[in-house]
Design an enzyme around this catalytic site. Structure first.
Site, PDB file in Angstrom:
ATOM      1  CE1 TYR A   1      39.380  44.790  29.075  1.00  0.00           C
ATOM      2  CE2 TYR A   1      41.866  45.317  29.170  1.00  0.00           C
ATOM      3  CZ  TYR A   1      40.512  45.562  29.671  1.00  0.00           C
ATOM      4  OH  TYR A   1      40.037  46.472  30.494  1.00  0.00           O
TER       5      TYR A   1
ATOM      6  CD  GLN B   1      36.166  51.221  30.601  1.00  0.00           C
ATOM      7  OE1 GLN B   1      35.294  52.031  30.603  1.00  0.00           O
ATOM      8  NE2 GLN B   1      37.244  50.979  30.070  1.00  0.00           N
TER       9      GLN B   1
ATOM     10  CD  GLU C   1      41.922  48.145  32.887  1.00  0.00           C
ATOM     11  OE1 GLU C   1      41.984  47.868  31.540  1.00  0.00           O
ATOM     12  OE2 GLU C   1      42.400  49.162  33.278  1.00  0.00           O
TER      13      GLU C   1
ATOM     14  CG  ASN D   1      45.266  52.851  28.822  1.00  0.00           C
ATOM     15  OD1 ASN D   1      45.870  52.657  29.635  1.00  0.00           O
ATOM     16  ND2 ASN D   1      44.867  52.669  27.694  1.00  0.00           N
TER      17      ASN D   1
ATOM     18  CG  ASN E   1      45.443  51.847  33.978  1.00  0.00           C
ATOM     19  OD1 ASN E   1      44.880  50.822  34.411  1.00  0.00           O
ATOM     20  ND2 ASN E   1      45.650  52.288  32.698  1.00  0.00           N
ATOM     21  CD  GLU E   2      46.637  48.334  31.269  1.00  0.00           C
ATOM     22  OE1 GLU E   2      46.786  48.964  30.165  1.00  0.00           O
ATOM     23  OE2 GLU E   2      45.706  47.467  31.282  1.00  0.00           O
TER      24      GLU E   2
ATOM     25  CD  GLU F   1      39.755  53.995  30.858  1.00  0.00           C
ATOM     26  OE1 GLU F   1      39.582  52.993  30.538  1.00  0.00           O
ATOM     27  OE2 GLU F   1      40.855  54.561  30.648  1.00  0.00           O
TER      28      GLU F   1
HETATM   29  O1  AHR Z   1      39.564  49.202  29.481  1.00  0.00           O
HETATM   30  C1  AHR Z   1      40.174  49.828  28.499  1.00  0.00           C
HETATM   31  C2  AHR Z   1      41.655  49.958  28.859  1.00  0.00           C
HETATM   32  O2  AHR Z   1      42.242  48.983  28.713  1.00  0.00           O
HETATM   33  C3  AHR Z   1      42.016  50.634  29.752  1.00  0.00           C
HETATM   34  O3  AHR Z   1      42.153  52.281  29.575  1.00  0.00           O
HETATM   35  C4  AHR Z   1      43.367  50.521  29.899  1.00  0.00           C
HETATM   36  O4  AHR Z   1      43.748  50.438  31.513  1.00  0.00           O
HETATM   37  C5  AHR Z   1      43.714  49.042  29.415  1.00  0.00           C
HETATM   38  O5  AHR Z   1      44.664  48.873  28.531  1.00  0.00           O
END
Ligand code: AHR
Length: 509
Positions: free
Chosen positions: A244, A349, A292, A72, A172-173, A27
């Protein structure tokens, strides 16, 4: 510790493992692109500006699907700003991480890098501030033969042949209030469907990922997914999951049990897909794109994603330790155990930003999470087997009962790959493995990741505290194996296999 029995049978197959579950994510945030993979000023840079030291570390990870340019970032990105002569590309304010984006790395540079590292490109279109038409135009730029405006533009930028980008994410999101262009589910679903139609009409061979819930904790979790899938389910191929995790309670045993909730997240989303499909009386199966995932908690706060209007700042540079490495292995075990529904997954990432590789000046460090990923990536071809585990375990405060041993297995061509995690902080774990329908004939290769304590990590001064070593405490017996795992370890063993000569576990002459 009492022995754990891992029971496998070559007939108890889940599904072929899709290699795309070993994907990554690059990203435009912090120093992931600039000073990460691309750094023309670095003495390590090659003629194209790629950092060869970073690429050399990335290569053994064998990433498959590589998601780009966000995240994002994608929700404010206009791809046309990132193509054409570099000198005329605009420098812009970037609002996702409040940074400066010079657009010196864009579609063509990404495709060049992807080809170099054998990645399958996976592009995220802007459905935040962008339009369905802009998304369509990007498909034409990447995939159409010359003869029309954007395909000709690509050719003018040096690539006469189409790039053939197969995988596209529809934003995305989009359920996250932090997202540029954040919208309620029904609103997003309309946008996604419009974009999907234009993109597919431009290239019918593409595959589409629609945004699922960004977080399991959001109030719209699952309701968002149901609404979106019922509206666009027949026009997309995958729904995205993001996750996450972190040791927020400072309790390693509890943290290592988080795999239960990863399993649950996958199973619940697969159920939502089945439900939407059944309500639509449709035969189309939507599969999962876990695009992700990682450990991220130490640097998960507003300040860590604030570039203060500067270029290539040190944003979300999480420093990983041994327990994080075991959790990364746990994610991979979960994906393999759900090979029937999880078809794509992207470690978020790859460099500097929540990443297995960290750069500092001209140095590149491999963090603890680098090593389990490498063990799995080297053993990814085959069919996932359903493991049955019998043995000791514990009740975790947050995630319920877990066995001391977490496992997954892939049946390859003449071989069996077995992955084992010992969650015990202080005890070695004996494991007895038996495989119905096969004999384990020899150990072809075996490695283990371990270290002095849960919080041990690699630093630029001491880069080798956590690594992978040859794993030797494996004994073959009666067609199976006896394995002794060190405390807090993740091991990967590849056995040579032969057809069984008799009943399960037996050795009838
Ligand atoms: O990976 C970092 C961020 O985490 C990404 O930009 C977003 O999609 C997520 O919230």
């Amino acid at each position: 510790m009492d022995p754990t029995r891992v029971l496998l049978d070559c007939e108890y197959q889940i599904a072929p493992v899709d290699p795309r579950i070993f994907g990554g994510f690059l990203e435009h945030v912090g120093r992931a692109v600039y000073q990460g993979v691309y750094d023309p000023q670095s003495p390590c840079a090659d003629a194209q500006g790629f950092r060869t030291d970073v690429l050399n570390h990335l290569e053994p990870l064998r990433f498959t699907a590589m998601r780009y340019p966000g995240g994002n970032f994608a929700s404010g990105y206009h791809w046309l700003n990132g193509v054409g002569p570099r000198a005329s590309r605009p420098t812009l304010q970037e609002l996702a991480s409040l940074s400066i984006e010079p657009n010196q790395f864009g579609t063509d540079e990404f495709i060049c890098l992807a080809r170099r590292l054998n990645w399958t490109p996976m592009l995220t279109v802007n459905l935040g501030t962008g339009t369905p038409e802009e998304a369509r135009d990007w498909v034409e730029y990447c995939n159409s033969p010359c003869g029309t405006k954007y395909a000709n533009l690509r050719a003018g930028n040096g690539a006469a042949a189409p790039y053939g980008v197969k995988l596209w994410c529809l934003g995305n999101e989009m359920d996250g209030p932090w997202q540029q262009g954040y919208a309620p589910a029904g609103h997003y679903a309309i946008r996604a469907r419009q974009a999907a139609k234009l993109m597919r009409d431009t290239d019918p061979s593409i595959e589409l990922v629609v945004c699922g819930s960004a977080e399991t904790g959001l109030p719209t979790y699952l309701e968002w997914d149901r609404t979106v899938l019922e509206y666009v389910g027949d026009t997309v191929d995958y729904v995205s999951l993001h996750r996450y995790v972190g040791n927020l309670k400072g309790d390693t045993a509890d943290y290592l049990a988080v795999t239960n909730s990863i399993d649950e997240q996958i199973e619940v989303m697969a159920a939502v897909c089945r439900c939407a499909q059944a309500r639509a009386r449709s035969h189309k199966r939507i599969q999962l794109s876990f695009d992700e995932w990682n450990v991220w908690y130490r640097t998960q706060n507003a300040e860590s994603v604030n570039g203060h209007g500067q270029y290539a700042q040190h944003l979300v540079e999480e420093e990983y330790d041994l327990q994080d490495a075991l959790v990364v292995a746990g994610f991979l075990n979960s994906f393999i155990r759900h090979a029937d529904v999880v078809k794509i997954a992207n470690l978020a990432q790859i460099v500097n930003v929540i990443a297995p590789i960290l750069t500092r000046g001209d140095q590149a460090l491999r963090q603890s999470i680098y090593y389990p990923f490498r063990l799995y990536a080297q053993r990814r071809e085959g069919v996932a087997l359903q493991p049955v585990v019998r043995g000791p375990g514990y009740e975790s405060a947050s995630y319920g009962f877990v066995h001391a041993i977490d496992t997954s297995a892939i049946l390859g061509d003449g071989c069996l790959h077995l992955f084992l995690i010992n969650r015990s902080l202080d005890e070695p774990a004996p494991v007895e493995v038996s495989v119905g329908g096969l004999r384990l004939a020899a150990v072809r290769a075996a490695e283990v990741v371990s270290g002095p304590c849960p919080t041990s990590r690699n630093t630029f001064d001491q880069p080798d505290t956590i690594g992978s070593q040859a794993f030797k405490t494996i004994e073959l017996c009666d067609g199976g194996a006896r394995i002794q795992l060190p405390p807090l370890s993740a091991a990967a063993v590849t056995f040579e296999t032969r057809p069984a000569r008799g009943p399960v576990g037996g050795s009838v002459a």
